[in-house]
Design an enzyme around this catalytic site. Sequence first.
Site, PDB file in Angstrom:
ATOM      1  N   SER A   1       0.845  -1.189   0.000  1.00  0.00           N
ATOM      2  CA  SER A   1       0.000   0.000   0.000  1.00  0.00           C
ATOM      3  C   SER A   1       0.890   1.252   0.000  1.00  0.00           C
ATOM      4  O   SER A   1       1.727   1.403  -0.884  1.00  0.00           O
ATOM      5  CB  SER A   1      -0.953  -0.045   1.195  1.00  0.00           C
ATOM      6  OG  SER A   1      -1.969   0.916   1.070  1.00  0.00           O
TER       7      SER A   1
ATOM      8  N   HIS B   1      -7.358  -5.920  -0.153  1.00  0.00           N
ATOM      9  CA  HIS B   1      -6.147  -5.096  -0.052  1.00  0.00           C
ATOM     10  C   HIS B   1      -5.400  -5.451   1.234  1.00  0.00           C
ATOM     11  O   HIS B   1      -5.921  -5.301   2.334  1.00  0.00           O
ATOM     12  CB  HIS B   1      -6.557  -3.621  -0.033  1.00  0.00           C
ATOM     13  CG  HIS B   1      -5.416  -2.655  -0.035  1.00  0.00           C
ATOM     14  ND1 HIS B   1      -4.555  -2.513  -1.089  1.00  0.00           N
ATOM     15  CD2 HIS B   1      -5.019  -1.752   0.903  1.00  0.00           C
ATOM     16  CE1 HIS B   1      -3.672  -1.568  -0.814  1.00  0.00           C
ATOM     17  NE2 HIS B   1      -3.926  -1.089   0.393  1.00  0.00           N
TER      18      HIS B   1
ATOM     19  N   GLU C   1      -8.810  -5.504  -4.649  1.00  0.00           N
ATOM     20  CA  GLU C   1      -8.179  -4.404  -3.931  1.00  0.00           C
ATOM     21  C   GLU C   1      -9.184  -3.417  -3.333  1.00  0.00           C
ATOM     22  O   GLU C   1      -8.953  -2.853  -2.269  1.00  0.00           O
ATOM     23  CB  GLU C   1      -7.234  -3.649  -4.876  1.00  0.00           C
ATOM     24  CG  GLU C   1      -6.024  -4.435  -5.325  1.00  0.00           C
ATOM     25  CD  GLU C   1      -4.940  -4.511  -4.264  1.00  0.00           C
ATOM     26  OE1 GLU C   1      -5.147  -3.985  -3.164  1.00  0.00           O
ATOM     27  OE2 GLU C   1      -3.878  -5.094  -4.561  1.00  0.00           O
TER      28      GLU C   1
END
Length: 598
Positions: free
Chosen positions: A291, A508, A412
């Site tokens: 991330s 995610h 995601e």
Amino acid sequence: MLPWVAVAVAAGVILWLNRSPWWGWALIAVLLVALGATARWWLRGRRLLRTGAWLLAGVLVCATAVAAHPAPQHRLAGGQDRTPTELVDTREGPVQGVLNDPGTVEVFAGIPYARPPEGELRWRAPRPPLPRTEVFTADRFSDVPVQGESSFTTRALSQVVDVPLEETLLNPYPVGEDSLSLNIWRAAKRGAERLPVLVYIPGGGFTTGSGALPLYDGAALASRGEVITVTLNYRLGVLGFLAHPDLADESGGEASGNYGLQDQIAALEWLRDNIAAFGGDPDRVTVAGESAGGESVCVLGATPLAEDLVDGIIAGSGACMGTTGNTEDGDQYDTGEAAADAGLRLSEALGGASLEEMRAMPLDRLLEAAEPLAGHWRPFIDGHVLSAPPADVYAAGEQLDVPTLLGSNADEASLALALPPDTDVDEYHATVRADHGGDAERFLELYPGRTEEQVLDSLLQARTDMVMTRAMHRWARLQTRTGASDAYLYHFSHVPPEDGLEKYGAYHGAEVAYAYDNLGADGDADYTETDYRLRDQMSAYWSNFARTGDPNGPGLPAWPTVRDAPEQVMEFDGGSSVAPRPRPEAVDFWMDYDGPVP
């Protein structure tokens, strides 16, 4: 009796929502008993007075229940018996860590790599720590960088809305500006050979996160004796990324902002100078992240300030391949002018406060004023750390030419299901036509929206394709096209077996626990042999890459480079196998898109 029961039930619900510890329940029990025992004295009088008395009693009990929340605690390193390690001599002075319970890993937690950036050092480049003669006891993790702390609202939402990575998203640790520290894990039994170093930079959107989170713990990888693992903290939010004309003047016009990135570079410089004392090889340092951590290592690859500090890059679900302009318009990066304008607007919101006044200002006031401008507190093109948009740097072949392993996940954007977006069909079509003009029909072929359910699926898939899959694909292609070092691309589609969270799919951050051998570090799951096999394969690939710049090794399915197999990826879907790259038509649509891309 009925009002007493109502107060007791309300207090119990609040305690549960508040994740109250045992002492909170005990305190409320004592209060309720006291109220019941004394009711005959304070409930005398007319009905109106009795009603008011019960309301006051209810407010008292419920307010106490809200206040009875778990206090932030520093995370302790090592095992229960606190067995100390031998001293390690660093340039600043001796450091002593602790052993884990099995005695297989030595942990050195909370080592400062820079002076606390507070007071006059707020919004300045990190300064090296001062020398000391006394032993630094590295047996607990430091404060975490200033960020939003757990509140009653966030704790209550986490109790009623099931989301993945709950413990990672809810910061349980004390925050403070004195948080520029790193954590080192090494095997207790070591040979004479210096080991490669895997440095993990935490994610969190440049607003949350820390190197203390158990999801990023380095003990499992370090225990194998193949790598030394490191995590670190860096300044976040407005403290890490404020730009302002006065800051540029103060630095001699050299730079303003991007202090969080400068922190990361300072930590790497500290490791270059000190990691050999821990048995690490300063010439084999791989930076990794997911991330915002993935974006960070992408940026490190695009800045000459990281030259000779980085020998390999691993990135998951985060890159620096978006557009530059203004984050308020949907771009990933601000220009220097847009960032400086945000700094001036913050000063105006604080009554025209000068830089000196802002440095002396209480954090609460500063953070409250900065919140409406939160989208600007992230990396930007400052002319110092970043002299050009990172994607342009990679396209020109001016990046750090090092081996790169990167990828993204199948779902995601699925965390948005916790609070689903609007799915009105007519509004969806109108927005698509306004945003994509002549490409709207092509967009609707890729992302149809004939029903509300289809709109929801398309919104999430488009976000996944546009922001993550496209970015990692573009990064891998640019490194392959303009660099000599190899790139390896993966796609993670395995759905963790977490009860009640199946709807989030391969969400995610889902891959982190597998790749870094930390299954179960954030919540329980009914892991199977499939999960453990995938964990073993992914963590082996990651360790191999840190050691050699190539993830391949004995007993693992062969992973081709992007150069050798540009239309294929390593698919992690319960096993490891080479497969066609995901959704090529949709990803290529976004590769050609000329609008703002975050």
